[in-house]
Design a protein around this motif. Structure first.
Motif, short mmCIF file in Angstrom:
data_model
loop_
_atom_site.label_atom_id
_atom_site.label_comp_id
_atom_site.label_asym_id
_atom_site.label_seq_id
_atom_site.Cartn_x
_atom_site.Cartn_y
_atom_site.Cartn_z
N ASP A 120 -49.24 47.62 -24.95
CA ASP A 120 -49.78 48.86 -25.01
C ASP A 120 -48.89 50.25 -24.77
O ASP A 120 -48.66 51.17 -25.31
CB ASP A 120 -51.05 49.17 -24.25
N GLU A 121 -48.14 49.91 -23.67
CA GLU A 121 -47.22 50.76 -23.34
C GLU A 121 -46.19 51.07 -24.40
O GLU A 121 -45.71 52.34 -24.42
CB GLU A 121 -46.50 50.53 -21.95
N ALA A 122 -45.71 50.18 -25.01
CA ALA A 122 -44.60 50.25 -25.92
C ALA A 122 -45.16 51.23 -27.19
O ALA A 122 -44.60 51.99 -27.49
CB ALA A 122 -44.05 49.02 -26.29
N LEU A 123 -46.35 50.84 -27.44
CA LEU A 123 -47.03 51.37 -28.63
C LEU A 123 -47.18 53.12 -27.98
O LEU A 123 -47.08 54.02 -29.07
CB LEU A 123 -48.40 50.75 -28.88
N ALA A 124 -47.70 53.24 -26.89
CA ALA A 124 -47.91 54.56 -26.40
C ALA A 124 -46.78 55.47 -26.59
O ALA A 124 -46.73 56.74 -27.07
CB ALA A 124 -48.24 54.65 -25.25
N ILE A 125 -45.54 54.98 -26.33
CA ILE A 125 -44.20 55.59 -26.09
C ILE A 125 -44.11 55.85 -27.74
O ILE A 125 -43.45 56.76 -28.13
CB ILE A 125 -43.21 54.77 -25.82
N ALA A 126 -44.00 54.82 -28.75
CA ALA A 126 -43.75 55.03 -30.11
C ALA A 126 -44.77 55.82 -30.60
O ALA A 126 -44.21 56.94 -31.44
CB ALA A 126 -43.84 53.54 -30.65
N ALA A 127 -46.00 55.97 -30.27
CA ALA A 127 -46.93 56.87 -30.68
C ALA A 127 -46.67 58.28 -30.35
O ALA A 127 -46.91 59.27 -31.25
CB ALA A 127 -48.49 56.44 -30.57
N ALA A 128 -46.18 58.60 -29.29
CA ALA A 128 -45.77 59.74 -28.57
C ALA A 128 -44.57 60.38 -29.38
O ALA A 128 -44.54 61.45 -29.64
CB ALA A 128 -45.54 59.71 -27.15
N ASN A 129 -43.86 59.49 -29.84
CA ASN A 129 -42.62 59.91 -30.74
C ASN A 129 -42.97 60.07 -32.25
O ASN A 129 -42.13 60.05 -33.11
CB ASN A 129 -41.47 58.98 -30.35
N LEU B 158 -52.91 51.47 -31.36
CA LEU B 158 -53.59 51.76 -30.08
C LEU B 158 -55.04 52.11 -30.24
O LEU B 158 -55.85 51.81 -29.41
CB LEU B 158 -52.97 53.10 -29.58
N LEU B 159 -55.37 52.93 -31.34
CA LEU B 159 -56.85 53.14 -31.61
C LEU B 159 -57.63 51.91 -31.85
O LEU B 159 -58.85 51.63 -31.16
CB LEU B 159 -56.96 54.18 -32.96
N ASP B 160 -56.96 50.83 -32.63
CA ASP B 160 -57.62 49.72 -33.06
C ASP B 160 -58.14 49.04 -31.76
O ASP B 160 -59.19 48.47 -31.75
CB ASP B 160 -56.84 49.02 -33.88
N ARG B 161 -57.10 49.05 -30.80
CA ARG B 161 -57.18 48.35 -29.61
C ARG B 161 -58.44 48.78 -28.75
O ARG B 161 -59.08 48.25 -27.92
CB ARG B 161 -55.97 48.01 -28.91
N HIS B 162 -58.37 50.07 -28.58
CA HIS B 162 -59.19 50.74 -27.50
C HIS B 162 -60.07 51.83 -27.68
O HIS B 162 -60.72 51.95 -26.87
CB HIS B 162 -57.82 51.52 -26.57
N TYR B 163 -60.31 51.97 -28.95
CA TYR B 163 -61.46 52.54 -29.65
C TYR B 163 -62.81 52.37 -28.86
O TYR B 163 -63.62 53.17 -28.24
CB TYR B 163 -61.71 53.02 -30.99
N ASP B 164 -63.08 51.09 -29.00
CA ASP B 164 -64.44 50.46 -28.55
C ASP B 164 -64.53 50.69 -27.05
O ASP B 164 -65.70 51.00 -26.34
CB ASP B 164 -64.54 48.90 -28.86
N ARG B 165 -63.58 50.69 -26.11
CA ARG B 165 -63.58 50.79 -24.67
C ARG B 165 -63.75 52.46 -24.55
O ARG B 165 -64.51 52.85 -23.73
CB ARG B 165 -62.24 50.45 -23.98
N VAL B 166 -62.93 53.46 -25.29
CA VAL B 166 -63.24 54.47 -24.76
C VAL B 166 -64.58 54.97 -25.46
O VAL B 166 -65.33 55.84 -24.69
CB VAL B 166 -62.41 55.49 -26.14
#
Length: 179
Positions: free
Chosen positions: A5-14, A23-31
């Motif tokens: 997730d951390e690597a995806l977050a950095i890539a998404a921020a860029n 990231l959304l696919d992995r975490h939307y249900d949790r959010v």
């Protein structure tokens, strides 16, 4: 192997859209689940989760990898819920205040209309000479000198008539229990 997730977050921020989608696919249900627990209503949780997803691209720039991405995302969700509650409370207070303001505004209009009605009825009880004097000096905003010219009387007569009008209005108000 799954990208952390951390690597995806950095890539998404860029600007990497695929990383953001992952990231959304992995975490939307949790959010959404946390949003539901924080709001207690499905429709509110849906709105909150959508707001978070819309704001997430800009918020990713503040992700510093000091905690796990999921922990950071929970914090973002809790903060968004708190912000939403504060805005709702502010709107509720404003609506309450608006209601009071509107009631007071209408009461003021009613009082003003009542006073205007009383004044009109009372003015009708005055002699035509006094009414004419008031109409010119107060209604038309003429000076006493100008009113005297129009009515063909002396300026002193206009002054006396205005004094008489004030006296009679006070007498009428006292007689009606207004003073």
């Amino acid at each position: 192997m799954q990208t952390p997730d951390e690597a995806l977050a950095i890539a998404a921020a860029n600007g990497d859209r695929e990383a953001f989608a992952a990231l959304l696919d992995r975490h939307y249900d949790r959010v959404f689940a946390l949003s539901f627990r924080l709001t207690g209503a499905r429709s509110e949780a849906e709105d909150l989760a959508q707001d978070i997803c819309c704001a997430l691209p800009a918020k990713l720039a503040s992700y510093r990898q000091e905690a796990r991405f999921s922990t950071w995302l929970y914090r973002v969700t809790v903060n968004a819920a708190h912000d939403r509650r504060r805005r709702a409370a502010t709107r509720a207070r404003a609506a309450d205040g608006w209601g009071d303001w509107e009631v007071n505004r209408r009461a003021g209009i009613a009082e003003e209309a009542e006073a205007q009605d009383w004044l009109s009825a009372t003015m009708a009880r005055l002699s035509p000479e006094l009414r004419d004097t008031v109409a010119l000096t107060l209604g038309e905003d003429l000076s006493q000198r100008e009113a005297a010219e129009v009515l063909g009387v002396s300026e002193g007569t206009i002054a006396w008539r205005m004094s008489e009008v004030k006296k009679r209005l006070r007498d009428f108000a006292r007689a009606e229990g207004m003073l």
